[in-house]
Design a protein around this motif. Structure first.
Motif, PDB file in Angstrom:
ATOM      1  N   GLY A 178       0.351  -1.166   0.491  1.00  0.00           N
ATOM      2  CA  GLY A 178      -0.236  -0.347   0.069  1.00  0.00           C
ATOM      3  C   GLY A 178       0.720   1.450  -0.003  1.00  0.00           C
ATOM      4  N   THR A 179       2.031   1.193   0.858  1.00  0.00           N
ATOM      5  CA  THR A 179       2.584   2.877   0.710  1.00  0.00           C
ATOM      6  C   THR A 179       3.189   2.997  -0.831  1.00  0.00           C
ATOM      7  OG1 THR A 179       3.818   0.839   2.898  1.00  0.00           O
ATOM      8  CG2 THR A 179       4.801   3.589   1.196  1.00  0.00           C
ATOM      9  N   PHE A 189      -1.663   5.651  10.254  1.00  0.00           N
ATOM     10  CA  PHE A 189      -1.331   5.308   9.471  1.00  0.00           C
ATOM     11  C   PHE A 189      -1.386   6.381   8.818  1.00  0.00           C
ATOM     12  CE2 PHE A 189      -1.684   1.600   9.909  1.00  0.00           C
ATOM     13  CZ  PHE A 189      -1.319   0.524   9.190  1.00  0.00           C
ATOM     14  N   THR A 225      -6.908   2.323  10.361  1.00  0.00           N
ATOM     15  CA  THR A 225      -6.497   0.712  10.759  1.00  0.00           C
ATOM     16  C   THR A 225      -6.289   1.054  12.084  1.00  0.00           C
ATOM     17  OG1 THR A 225      -5.396   0.897   7.918  1.00  0.00           O
ATOM     18  CG2 THR A 225      -5.788  -0.912  10.207  1.00  0.00           C
ATOM     19  N   ASP A 275      -7.038   7.123   1.633  1.00  0.00           N
ATOM     20  CA  ASP A 275      -6.356   5.831   1.509  1.00  0.00           C
ATOM     21  C   ASP A 275      -7.572   5.305   1.899  1.00  0.00           C
ATOM     22  OD1 ASP A 275      -5.582   3.986   2.812  1.00  0.00           O
ATOM     23  OD2 ASP A 275      -4.122   4.823   3.656  1.00  0.00           O
ATOM     24  N   ILE A 312      -6.845   1.742   2.272  1.00  0.00           N
ATOM     25  CA  ILE A 312      -6.456   0.496   2.302  1.00  0.00           C
ATOM     26  C   ILE A 312      -6.920  -0.539   3.641  1.00  0.00           C
ATOM     27  CG2 ILE A 312      -4.119  -0.538   2.927  1.00  0.00           C
ATOM     28  CD1 ILE A 312      -2.854   1.592   1.528  1.00  0.00           C
ATOM     29  N   SER A 313      -7.471   0.053   4.266  1.00  0.00           N
ATOM     30  CA  SER A 313      -8.357  -1.399   5.483  1.00  0.00           C
ATOM     31  C   SER A 313      -9.804  -1.045   4.850  1.00  0.00           C
ATOM     32  CB  SER A 313      -7.693  -0.846   6.805  1.00  0.00           C
ATOM     33  OG  SER A 313      -8.250   0.157   6.881  1.00  0.00           O
ATOM     34  N   GLN A 327      -4.464  -6.750   0.247  1.00  0.00           N
ATOM     35  CA  GLN A 327      -4.319  -7.952   1.857  1.00  0.00           C
ATOM     36  C   GLN A 327      -5.674  -8.049   2.611  1.00  0.00           C
ATOM     37  OE1 GLN A 327      -1.960  -5.129   1.818  1.00  0.00           O
ATOM     38  NE2 GLN A 327      -1.334  -4.325   3.059  1.00  0.00           N
TER      39      GLN A 327
HETATM   40  C1  LIG Z   1      -5.000   2.914   6.274  1.00  0.00           C
HETATM   41  C2  LIG Z   1      -3.105   1.857   5.892  1.00  0.00           C
HETATM   42  N1  LIG Z   1      -2.467   2.918   5.379  1.00  0.00           N
HETATM   43  C3  LIG Z   1      -1.568   2.173   4.847  1.00  0.00           C
HETATM   44  C4  LIG Z   1      -0.445   1.168   4.840  1.00  0.00           C
HETATM   45  C5  LIG Z   1       0.412   1.046   4.302  1.00  0.00           C
HETATM   46  O1  LIG Z   1       0.282  -0.319   3.492  1.00  0.00           O
HETATM   47  P1  LIG Z   1       0.871  -1.064   3.371  1.00  0.00           P
HETATM   48  O2  LIG Z   1       2.135  -1.685   4.349  1.00  0.00           O
HETATM   49  O3  LIG Z   1       0.965  -2.217   2.557  1.00  0.00           O
HETATM   50  O4  LIG Z   1       2.502  -0.700   2.194  1.00  0.00           O
HETATM   51  C6  LIG Z   1      -1.627   0.235   6.156  1.00  0.00           C
HETATM   52  C7  LIG Z   1      -1.230  -0.656   6.463  1.00  0.00           C
HETATM   53  O5  LIG Z   1      -1.938  -1.750   6.946  1.00  0.00           O
HETATM   54  C8  LIG Z   1      -2.603   0.930   6.435  1.00  0.00           C
HETATM   55  O6  LIG Z   1      -3.538  -0.121   6.740  1.00  0.00           O
END
Ligand SMILES: Cc1ncc(COP(=O)(O)O)c(C=O)c1O
Length: 397
Positions: free
Chosen positions: A64-65, A90, A143, A170, A172-173, A195
């Motif tokens: 995600g980064t 995050f 997260t 973002d 990601i979660s 993931q």
């Molecule tokens: C909300 C959020 N942003 C960014 C990230 C970073 O993603 P990654 O660890 O896959 O690089 C995470 C990872 O858990 C996340 O939960």
């Protein structure tokens, strides 16, 4: 040596369903051959409804980064100001990344217990008469805290200020777990990862992009090579990628997208919300607080639980791992050892949830952490079904 299966109940990476694992285990294919073209087209089309967009979704072989970085380097120039909101760990990391890229983030202070305050965003944008702020960057589901922010309200705030800043989110979660609408909420860049709600192992990440974001990328001057959207967009329509894609993860993604479509996104979101409500019922029954203190902002994908002062969340997690073969999420940054996080997202059902609640309660007893026993019954009362009324009757009668 632990018997039975391991329970991965961290808030991502999540459990990968067997049909997805089976697809990933297939032989690797020629990433420039005809079979791959179909796979690429299927995946790129199948992602659109999950993001709620008619526009393109870029897929990177990255965590995600990488997608955080891609969103910024494709749209912004050195020294650009970006407005970010401190929802938690995050949001703080994304801000640090922006600084390292040569951007100038303004970080609106938050309390790590509530979501984005859209009125403060509106006020800041109102003040920015010269339109020096080029983007507003928000973490939809933080997260580290289990708090979900109202993205539509942020869009309204930007519009109310009549401000041209791009909106980047973002997810990601949250993607594939909590209702999300890239187009309807006027988001310019949505950042996501494989993931969590998408039920894949780590290794893929995404940028959904609006026409306005793509236009902004033409004038953006931050250096970009690997992350360049245009290289992707030139070959994606045929289902191909400018460099070697993560072939087997894409095979898994195709199956995961089919599974989400078969269940139906509305049902997927409702399942997550229901599991989250049952988890909170158990937490409250034990007598603990959630890290999120705004009822309506509780995340559907994870719950961060605060332990009473003087008790170690890390010792509790270690005990649960040893005795119940279950991994729970740790507290991040200032929440280290204060908070533990229950992931209830992705390939998850009521039975798994009851296992989580029972295992946590077992750990609380083993660690001598004062609590009111009966979390499973409290969760069952929310989950309903046959057990619900019976438990209710026993509790009252
Ligand atoms: C909300 C959020 N942003 C960014 C990230 C970073 O993603 P990654 O660890 O896959 O690089 C995470 C990872 O858990 C996340 O939960």
């Amino acid at each position: 040596m632990q018997t039975g299966r391991h329970f991965l109940q961290i808030p991502g990476p999540t459990n990968t369903p067997l049909p997805v694992l089976a697809a990933i285990a297939e032989p690797t294919i020629d990433h420039r051959g005809p079979d791959f073209g179909k796979l690429g087209r299927d995946v790129l089309a199948g992602l659109k409804p999950v993001f709620g967009t008619e526009g393109p979704v870029i897929v990177y072989p990255a965590s995600g980064t990488g997608a955080w970085e891609a969103a910024l380097v494709n749209t912004l120039s050195p020294g650009d100001r970006v407005l970010m909101f401190e929802t938690g760990w995050f949001a703080s990391l994304w801000t640090k990344l922006a600084t390292r890229l040569g951007l100038e983030p303004e970080f609106l202070q938050g309390d790590w217990r509530s979501g984005v305050d859209a009125e403060r965003i509106a006020a800041r944008l109102d003040d920015d008469r010269a339109h020096g702020i080029k983007a507003v960057c928000i973490v939809h589901n933080e997260t580290s805290t289990g708090v979900a922010s109202d993205i539509a309200a942020v869009r309204r705030a930007i519009d109310a200020a009549g401000h041209p800043a791009l909106l980047m989110v973002d997810t990601i979660s949250s993607l594939g777990s909590i209702d999300y609408r890239h187009d309807a909420w006027g988001v310019d860049v949505t950042v996501a990862g494989s993931q969590k709600g998408l039920m894949l192992p780590p290794g893929l990440s995404f940028n959904a992009i609006s026409a306005k974001a793509r236009e902004a990328s033409k004038a953006a001057r931050l250096p970009r090579a690997y992350w360049d959207w245009e290289d992707m967009l030139a070959v994606n329509p045929q289902g191909f990628f400018p460099y070697t894609p993560a072939t087997n993860l894409l095979k898994g993604l195709r199956v995961a997208l089919e599974m989400l479509a078969e269940e139906g996104l509305e049902k997927v979101f409702a399942r997550h919300a229901h599991g989250a409500a049952a988890t909170r019922a158990a937490v409250r029954h034990w007598g603990f607080e959630t890290q999120c203190r705004v009822e309506a902002e509780h995340s559907g994908s994870l719950t961060a639980v605060r332990l009473p002062d003087g008790h170690s969340a890390d010792a509790l997690r270690a005990s649960i791992l040893e005795h119940s073969n279950m991994s729970l999420g740790n507290g991040l940054g200032p929440l280290a050892d204060r908070v533990f996080r229950i992931g209830h997202l992705g390939d998850f059902n009521d039975t798994a949830l009851l296992g989580v609640v029972a295992s946590v309660e077992r750990g609380l007893a083993a660690q001598g952490i004062p609590h009111q026993p009966g979390g499973v019954d409290a969760a069952l009362r929310v989950l309903g079904g046959n057990a619900g009324p019976a438990v209710e009757a026993r509790a009252t009668g």
